[in-house]
Design a protein around this motif. Sequence first.
Motif, PDB file in Angstrom:
ATOM      1  N   GLY A 223       0.822  -1.207   0.000  1.00 16.77           N
ATOM      2  CA  GLY A 223       0.000   0.000   0.000  1.00 16.77           C
ATOM      3  C   GLY A 223       0.856   1.256   0.000  1.00 16.77           C
ATOM      4  N   ARG A 224       0.373   2.297  -0.646  1.00 12.82           N
ATOM      5  CA  ARG A 224       1.159   3.530  -0.783  1.00 12.82           C
ATOM      6  C   ARG A 224       0.798   4.592   0.248  1.00 12.82           C
ATOM      7  N   SER A 225      -0.297   4.425   0.961  1.00  9.43           N
ATOM      8  CA  SER A 225      -0.670   5.421   1.957  1.00  9.43           C
ATOM      9  C   SER A 225       0.322   5.386   3.114  1.00  9.43           C
ATOM     10  N   PRO A 226       0.728   6.534   3.629  1.00  7.04           N
ATOM     11  CA  PRO A 226       1.688   6.546   4.738  1.00  7.04           C
ATOM     12  C   PRO A 226       1.089   5.931   5.993  1.00  7.04           C
ATOM     13  N   PRO A 227       1.889   5.184   6.755  1.00  8.66           N
ATOM     14  CA  PRO A 227       1.381   4.594   7.997  1.00  8.66           C
ATOM     15  C   PRO A 227       1.169   5.677   9.049  1.00  8.66           C
ATOM     16  N   VAL A 228       0.207   5.458   9.929  1.00  7.47           N
ATOM     17  CA  VAL A 228      -0.108   6.446  10.953  1.00  7.47           C
ATOM     18  C   VAL A 228      -0.713   5.748  12.156  1.00  7.47           C
ATOM     19  N   VAL A 229      -0.470   6.299  13.341  1.00  9.98           N
ATOM     20  CA  VAL A 229      -1.078   5.763  14.552  1.00  9.98           C
ATOM     21  C   VAL A 229      -1.621   6.921  15.377  1.00  9.98           C
ATOM     22  N   VAL A 230      -2.791   6.715  15.966  1.00  9.77           N
ATOM     23  CA  VAL A 230      -3.413   7.715  16.833  1.00  9.77           C
ATOM     24  C   VAL A 230      -3.683   7.076  18.192  1.00  9.77           C
TER      25      VAL A 230
ATOM     26  N   ALA B 143       5.186   8.571  17.514  1.00 10.73           N
ATOM     27  CA  ALA B 143       5.089   7.238  16.913  1.00 10.73           C
ATOM     28  C   ALA B 143       4.868   7.327  15.414  1.00 10.73           C
ATOM     29  N   THR B 144       4.043   8.263  14.970  1.00  7.38           N
ATOM     30  CA  THR B 144       3.795   8.411  13.539  1.00  7.38           C
ATOM     31  C   THR B 144       5.053   8.892  12.825  1.00  7.38           C
ATOM     32  N   CYS B 145       5.809   9.787  13.453  1.00  4.43           N
ATOM     33  CA  CYS B 145       7.097  10.196  12.879  1.00  4.43           C
ATOM     34  C   CYS B 145       7.997   8.982  12.683  1.00  4.43           C
ATOM     35  N   LYS B 146       8.106   8.161  13.707  1.00  9.87           N
ATOM     36  CA  LYS B 146       9.044   7.047  13.673  1.00  9.87           C
ATOM     37  C   LYS B 146       8.695   6.032  12.598  1.00  9.87           C
ATOM     38  N   ILE B 147       7.401   5.704  12.433  1.00  4.78           N
ATOM     39  CA  ILE B 147       7.051   4.702  11.434  1.00  4.78           C
ATOM     40  C   ILE B 147       7.102   5.259  10.013  1.00  4.78           C
ATOM     41  N   ASN B 148       7.235   6.577   9.882  1.00  5.95           N
ATOM     42  CA  ASN B 148       7.419   7.189   8.566  1.00  5.95           C
ATOM     43  C   ASN B 148       8.878   7.560   8.305  1.00  5.95           C
TER      44      ASN B 148
ATOM     45  N   VAL C 244      10.732   9.613   9.992  1.00  7.63           N
ATOM     46  CA  VAL C 244      10.942  11.035  10.226  1.00  7.63           C
ATOM     47  C   VAL C 244      11.535  11.245  11.616  1.00  7.63           C
ATOM     48  N   GLU C 245      12.591  12.052  11.712  1.00  8.80           N
ATOM     49  CA  GLU C 245      13.219  12.347  13.000  1.00  8.80           C
ATOM     50  C   GLU C 245      12.280  13.255  13.791  1.00  8.80           C
ATOM     51  N   PRO C 246      11.799  12.802  14.951  1.00 16.44           N
ATOM     52  CA  PRO C 246      10.754  13.549  15.669  1.00 16.44           C
ATOM     53  C   PRO C 246      11.119  14.968  16.064  1.00 16.44           C
ATOM     54  N   VAL C 247      12.339  15.184  16.575  1.00 15.87           N
ATOM     55  CA  VAL C 247      12.706  16.539  16.993  1.00 15.87           C
ATOM     56  C   VAL C 247      12.706  17.486  15.809  1.00 15.87           C
ATOM     57  N   ALA C 248      13.242  17.032  14.665  1.00 18.77           N
ATOM     58  CA  ALA C 248      13.258  17.877  13.469  1.00 18.77           C
ATOM     59  C   ALA C 248      11.830  18.201  13.025  1.00 18.77           C
ATOM     60  N   TYR C 249      10.963  17.192  13.115  1.00 20.56           N
ATOM     61  CA  TYR C 249       9.571  17.418  12.715  1.00 20.56           C
ATOM     62  C   TYR C 249       8.879  18.416  13.650  1.00 20.56           C
ATOM     63  N   LEU C 250       9.047  18.215  14.960  1.00 21.81           N
ATOM     64  CA  LEU C 250       8.401  19.107  15.912  1.00 21.81           C
ATOM     65  C   LEU C 250       8.905  20.537  15.752  1.00 21.81           C
ATOM     66  N   THR C 251      10.193  20.673  15.472  1.00 25.54           N
ATOM     67  CA  THR C 251      10.755  22.007  15.268  1.00 25.54           C
ATOM     68  C   THR C 251      10.127  22.679  14.053  1.00 25.54           C
ATOM     69  N   ALA C 252      10.109  21.957  12.922  1.00 24.19           N
ATOM     70  CA  ALA C 252       9.542  22.524  11.706  1.00 24.19           C
ATOM     71  C   ALA C 252       8.069  22.861  11.876  1.00 24.19           C
ATOM     72  N   THR C 253       7.354  22.018  12.616  1.00 27.94           N
ATOM     73  CA  THR C 253       5.929  22.245  12.826  1.00 27.94           C
ATOM     74  C   THR C 253       5.688  23.475  13.694  1.00 27.94           C
ATOM     75  N   MET C 254       6.482  23.626  14.760  1.00 23.39           N
ATOM     76  CA  MET C 254       6.334  24.792  15.621  1.00 23.39           C
ATOM     77  C   MET C 254       6.591  26.084  14.846  1.00 23.39           C
TER      78      MET C 254
ATOM     79  N   LEU D 216       0.937  19.680   7.523  1.00 17.44           N
ATOM     80  CA  LEU D 216       1.760  19.553   8.717  1.00 17.44           C
ATOM     81  C   LEU D 216       1.857  18.115   9.221  1.00 17.44           C
ATOM     82  N   MET D 217       1.317  17.178   8.472  1.00 18.11           N
ATOM     83  CA  MET D 217       1.412  15.795   8.893  1.00 18.11           C
ATOM     84  C   MET D 217       2.860  15.300   8.778  1.00 18.11           C
ATOM     85  N   PRO D 218       3.281  14.383   9.649  1.00 17.55           N
ATOM     86  CA  PRO D 218       4.686  13.927   9.644  1.00 17.55           C
ATOM     87  C   PRO D 218       5.188  13.422   8.300  1.00 17.55           C
ATOM     88  N   TRP D 219       4.355  12.747   7.527  1.00 20.10           N
ATOM     89  CA  TRP D 219       4.815  12.192   6.250  1.00 20.10           C
ATOM     90  C   TRP D 219       5.035  13.266   5.185  1.00 20.10           C
ATOM     91  N   ARG D 220       4.702  14.513   5.497  1.00 20.23           N
ATOM     92  CA  ARG D 220       4.938  15.592   4.549  1.00 20.23           C
ATOM     93  C   ARG D 220       6.285  16.278   4.766  1.00 20.23           C
TER      94      ARG D 220
END
Length: 361
Positions: free
Chosen positions: A114-121, A312-317, A319-329, A344-348
């Motif tokens: 499947g091509r959809s990015p994995p995600v967990v909530v 968790a969604t960052c990790k399964i995609n 994506v480095e979580p700190v870098a993602y949180l920084t860019a999102t902030m 702003l989703m992690p897979w982007r």
Amino acid sequence: PCAWLSAALHGDELNGIEIIHRVLEQLEPEDQRAGTIVSVPIVNVFGFIHQSRYLPDGRDLNRVFPGSSKGSLGSRMARLFMDETPLPVLDPGRRATKKGFFWATAADDRAHGGRSPPVVVFRYAPSREGVHAERFLEGCRGRFLQCDAYEGYTRLQTLDRPEGGWMLVHCWSHVRRRFVKVHKSTGSPIAEAMIRHIAGLYAVEKTVRGFAPDARLTARRQLSAPIVAAMKPWLEKQLSHISKGSKLAEHIRYTLGAWDGLIHFLDDGRLELDTNPIENLIRPVALTRKNSLFAGHEIGAENWALLASLVATCKINGVEPVAYLTATMIAVINGHPMSRIDELMPWRVQTASSESAQVVA
């Protein structure tokens, strides 16, 4: 939540506050001074993404799944995984904790190409009652729910939905663990034989992992179906020959009771033999309860779930979580519009491994 976040980022030498500082240090001075960061708890910033901050009843689950603006959790995710784990929460006035639960819902179609990015909530609920599973899945149009055989999920089979009730797909890994346990404690040859039968199913799965659903289904019907067809009457025969009060008998009855859910994988190549994808995602929460001890209150537990979902969604995609949180902030501080929240989703994130990762604009 800070202790959990620290462990989730595999930074054992860091505590949660240091991780937050790491994120803030990557911001420009003017962003660090922004009132959004200084005067508002950090979870409020991430609440901008995780809509449960504003809709705690869970009806917004589609908003954090791929293509969420179109509610694609239902249209593109025919199969979901679900699991739950206990979470101690401080009970004010009693000087003790009460048992709450984290409920995790995941979409991950990578095993069948499947091509959809994995995600967990992750969601917090005060109990393990099935009504919470129903509430968290409200509005989702998926057909299959991969879960364990916990009776709380049974109510989902009879829900009045356009798609009909959820079809529960049960877990062969749970079955295997039961027989492994009894074999270790008793050396039962019946348990040993059952473990071999299940190993045969997993051997087939190993050969088709990553293949398209049709190819997986063809292999299963040719190679796995005969194993399954012989297994049920064999179990029934063994059950008639052993003590009804034994642990082995209990495990055989469990397997036969979950049989319909266990064999769904023979009808749809998108389904998995087990719930390992969601168990692997929920395990860090379970393991780090020893570090965090408990959530200070239910709102704290909800915020914990918020951060757990993002990390968790960052990790399964990848994506480095700190870098993602920084860019999102930075994006939030700069006035990123709510109407473009999907961006702003992690897979982007464009550069998953870079500390200077940027969110797609």
